[in-house]
Design an enzyme around this catalytic site. Structure first.
Site, mmCIF file in Angstrom:
data_model
loop_
_atom_site.group_PDB
_atom_site.id
_atom_site.type_symbol
_atom_site.label_atom_id
_atom_site.label_comp_id
_atom_site.label_asym_id
_atom_site.label_seq_id
_atom_site.Cartn_x
_atom_site.Cartn_y
_atom_site.Cartn_z
ATOM 1 N N GLU B 51 0.869 -1.175 0.000
ATOM 2 C CA GLU B 51 0.000 0.000 0.000
ATOM 3 C C GLU B 51 0.909 1.229 0.000
ATOM 4 O O GLU B 51 1.722 1.405 0.910
ATOM 5 C CB GLU B 51 -0.896 -0.036 1.241
ATOM 6 C CG GLU B 51 -1.957 1.030 1.246
ATOM 7 C CD GLU B 51 -2.708 1.078 2.574
ATOM 8 O OE1 GLU B 51 -3.240 2.153 2.887
ATOM 9 O OE2 GLU B 51 -2.730 0.062 3.297
ATOM 10 N N ASP B 62 -5.180 9.824 9.434
ATOM 11 C CA ASP B 62 -3.890 9.352 9.936
ATOM 12 C C ASP B 62 -3.538 9.919 11.291
ATOM 13 O O ASP B 62 -3.794 11.085 11.592
ATOM 14 C CB ASP B 62 -2.787 9.707 8.927
ATOM 15 C CG ASP B 62 -2.838 8.794 7.713
ATOM 16 O OD1 ASP B 62 -2.819 7.572 7.916
ATOM 17 O OD2 ASP B 62 -2.924 9.304 6.583
#
Lengths: 387, 262
Positions: B51, B62
């Protein structure tokens, strides 16, 4: 009965958030639709707005400003609200909503600190836990509001990323919400964010415009030629604009932060410069960004306008030609801050000073209403430091 | 030519492990050159798919480690184009799925972005801030380019909604192990099992579990919970940030994760 809450304003708005938050947004929308149709909720909100906030706020004919402007200039005195700005209208409403949803923990972002203080105040009133995210740079330039939030029992959580201002504070609040969504309600302070937030904040701030419209009709027997408000995310502006949108003869003007110059990184005027729309903090709207799509830092002397995004409904009103957006610079706002203080005995917030500056410029108008969105006590250190 | 969707399916089918190992890397971190070598180390260490994160100024999904890595990458001059070039080299060895925030996709234009990915040999796209309701146009663009648009499901996703997301999935479903942002954290094993079981019941494609998996033991637990793939991100990005020799460090770590899944 209400229809559902709108998710889009023309092409703008939407729900660009992590999947984790989507069920919470659906829950919030349902709760809001139920609450606004509930006479008990409305009554409780009205009583608090009257007895706790001090509404209705006066519509004040500013005689000396009118003389300078050469037209009758009314100020909608949101600066006289409890806590000193329009932000309390939304904070009280959303705190009531959170309590109704059984969420005992509240988070908020703040730039100038006015929304943080308003939220901390509502949480003290309703005995809710309160965490306010605030950029380190804004903590520096808005110290009195940080002290107020602490006194009110809120935790001010410093955000050290990026330019350490409102954009990063908003991102941190969304991350907190993603993590603590089961127990927490996020009180967004402006008419931004994923649906249903822009509609909820507008509905709660619309009291400004509903009152102003009735007040001006009573006083003048007519509608104003222009309604003028400053725009960061745009909550005081959408609140005062909303009831006038259908009045074709009333010009709606949003004043953004021109900062140092209308060059990348030096202003906070995404609606004015009208670049490609972009996604920031969950909705598609006018956003300051580079060619790749990285969000640019904004700049404004006023922490409340120091934001690279804008409410999606404003972007739509602009595209429709129903509202007009322009920018006033740091230096102009500072000059007007001092001038209005001397002329009217009202110290306006630096944010509000942007709108006042434009209102005093020559124009083909006989009757204006300016939203005096907040008072400027919080800005004294910043302004005197610029002397 | 194999489509991205087919490449992803083959990687899950042929991993020869309890679950496919899908490490995440922040493209362009700490700089493009090191990032290229980190990518090589991911493939050498035994990744089944990779990824590849494209740095964004405002990464809402995040936690602090990946946020800081993205900020550092941008400061070092990383561009979407530069990161996709890292992906192109890596894609010659393992299937690559790009993780890109919505505004970067929209800024380029949906069709053009999908075509760019396909032209770089990239197999799939994850957009962490593009829920089902906003995803139709991006999915159409990806379908047109033979790319898999991989959706996310979360512990907060109700079953009925998960079924609709599962039906829309291409390539695999990315199951988020906990409510929250990316980052290493302890999680009870039954939490893994609950989300994996619900996600697998909702879709016909493989289910990969991510967010918070930072140790080989957790990776093993995820596989035991039924995950078809295990995504490890923050632990590896932290290694790149901390190690003297980042490629060697991530090579060793990925080998450990691979052993835990063997």
């Amino acid at each position: 009965m209400s229809s559902a809450v709108e998710h889009r304003y023309g092409p703008y708005g939407g729900q660009y958030v992590p999947e984790t938050l989507m069920p919470a947004l659906a829950e919030l929308e349902q709760a809001w639709v139920a609450a606004r149709d509930d006479a008990g909720f409305r009554e409780e909100l009205e009583v608090l707005l009257r007895d706790f906030v001090g509404r209705p706020s006066p519509l004040y004919l500013a005689h000396r400003l009118s003389e300078v402007a050469g037209r009758r200039l009314y100020l909608k005195r949101e600066d006289l609200n409890h806590t000193g700005a329009h932000k309390i209208n939304n904070a009280i409403g959303q705190a009531l909503l959170a309590r109704r949803m059984g969420k005992r923990r509240i988070i908020a972002e703040t730039g100038a600190g006015q929304h943080g203080v308003a939220t901390a105040t509502a949480c003290a009133l309703m005995d809710l836990e309160c965490v306010v995210y605030m950029g380190v740079e804004d903590i520096r330039r808005q110290a009195p509001n940080v002290q107020r939030m602490n006194l009110l029992g809120a935790t001010v959580s410093p955000v050290d990323a990026g330019a350490r201002t409102l954009k990063e504070a908003s991102s941190e609040a969304i991350r907190d919400w993603t993590t603590n969504v089961a127990t927490t309600h996020y009180i967004i302070g402006s008419a931004v964010g994923p649906a249903p937030y822009p509609a909820i904040v507008r509905d709660l701030q619309r009291v400004i415009g509903d009152e102003a419209r009735a007040q001006v009709l009573e006083r003048e027997g007519r509608l104003p030629d222009r309604v003028i408000a400053c725009v960061g995310g745009g909550s005081n502006a959408i609140g005062i604009f909303a009831p006038f949108v259908g009045d074709e003869g009333v010009e709606l003007i949003g004043v953004e932060a021109g900062g140092e110059a209308l060059e990348p990184g030096r202003h906070g005027a995404p609606l004015t410069v009208a670049g490609r729309p972009g996604v920031l903090h969950g909705s598609l709207s006018a956003v300051l960004q580079d060619e790749m799509g990285q969000i640019l830092e904004a700049h404004s002397i006023s922490a409340g306008l120091d934001y690279p995004g804008s409410g999606p409904e404003h972007a739509h009103l602009r595209d429709l030609g129903r509202a007009r957006y322009l920018a006033v610079s740091d230096a102009e706002a500072l000059e007007t801050f001092r001038r209005v203080t001397r002329l009217e005995g009202i110290i306006p917030a630096l944010e509000t000073a942007h709108a006042l500056h434009y209102a005093l410029a020559p124009a083909d108008s006989e009757l204006d209403i300016v939203c005096c969105s907040g008072r400027g006590d919080k800005d004294l250190a910043e302004v005197l430091g610029q002397a | 030519m194999t489509s991205g969707v087919e490449a992803i399916a083959a990687a899950f089918a042929g991993d020869g492990r309890r679950a496919a190992l899908m490490p995440y890397m922040m493209g362009g971190f700490p700089d493009l050159d090191t990032s290229r070598r980190v990518a090589e180390a991911y493939a050498d260490g035994g990744a089944d798919l990779v990824e590849l994160g494209v740095p964004f100024s405002d990464p809402l999904a995040d936690g602090p480690v990946i946020h800081a890595a993205g900020t550092a990458a941008l400061r070092a001059g990383a561009t979407t184009h530069g990161v996709l070039a890292v992906g192109r080299a890596l894609a010659e060895r393992v299937p690559v799925v790009a993780m890109v925030y919505a505004n970067l996709v929209m800024a380029r234009g949906l069709e053009r972005f999908a075509d760019d990915l396909a032209a770089h040999g990239i197999s799939g796209l994850i957009v962490p801030d593009l829920p089902l309701e906003e995803s139709d146009a991006v999915r159409a663009a990806c379908d047109g380019a033979g790319l898999a648009l991989v959706p996310l499901v979360a512990p907060t996703t109700p079953d009925e909604r998960m079924a609709r997301i599962g039906a829309s999935a291409r390539g695999f479903v990315y199951a988020v192990s906990v409510a929250g942002t990316t980052g290493e954290r302890a999680a009870p094993a039954d939490a893994y099992r609950d989300i994996v079981t619900r996600a697998k019941a909702a879709t016909g494609v493989p289910v990969a579990l991510g967010f918070g998996i930072g140790t080989p033991e957790q990776a093993r637990t995820a596989a035991d919970a039924g995950a078809d793939g295990v995504i490890v991100g923050t632990r590896l990005v932290r290694a790149v940030a901390e190690a003297q020799d980042a490629p060697a460090a991530v090579h060793e770590l990925i080998a450990q994760f691979a052993r835990a899944l063997s």
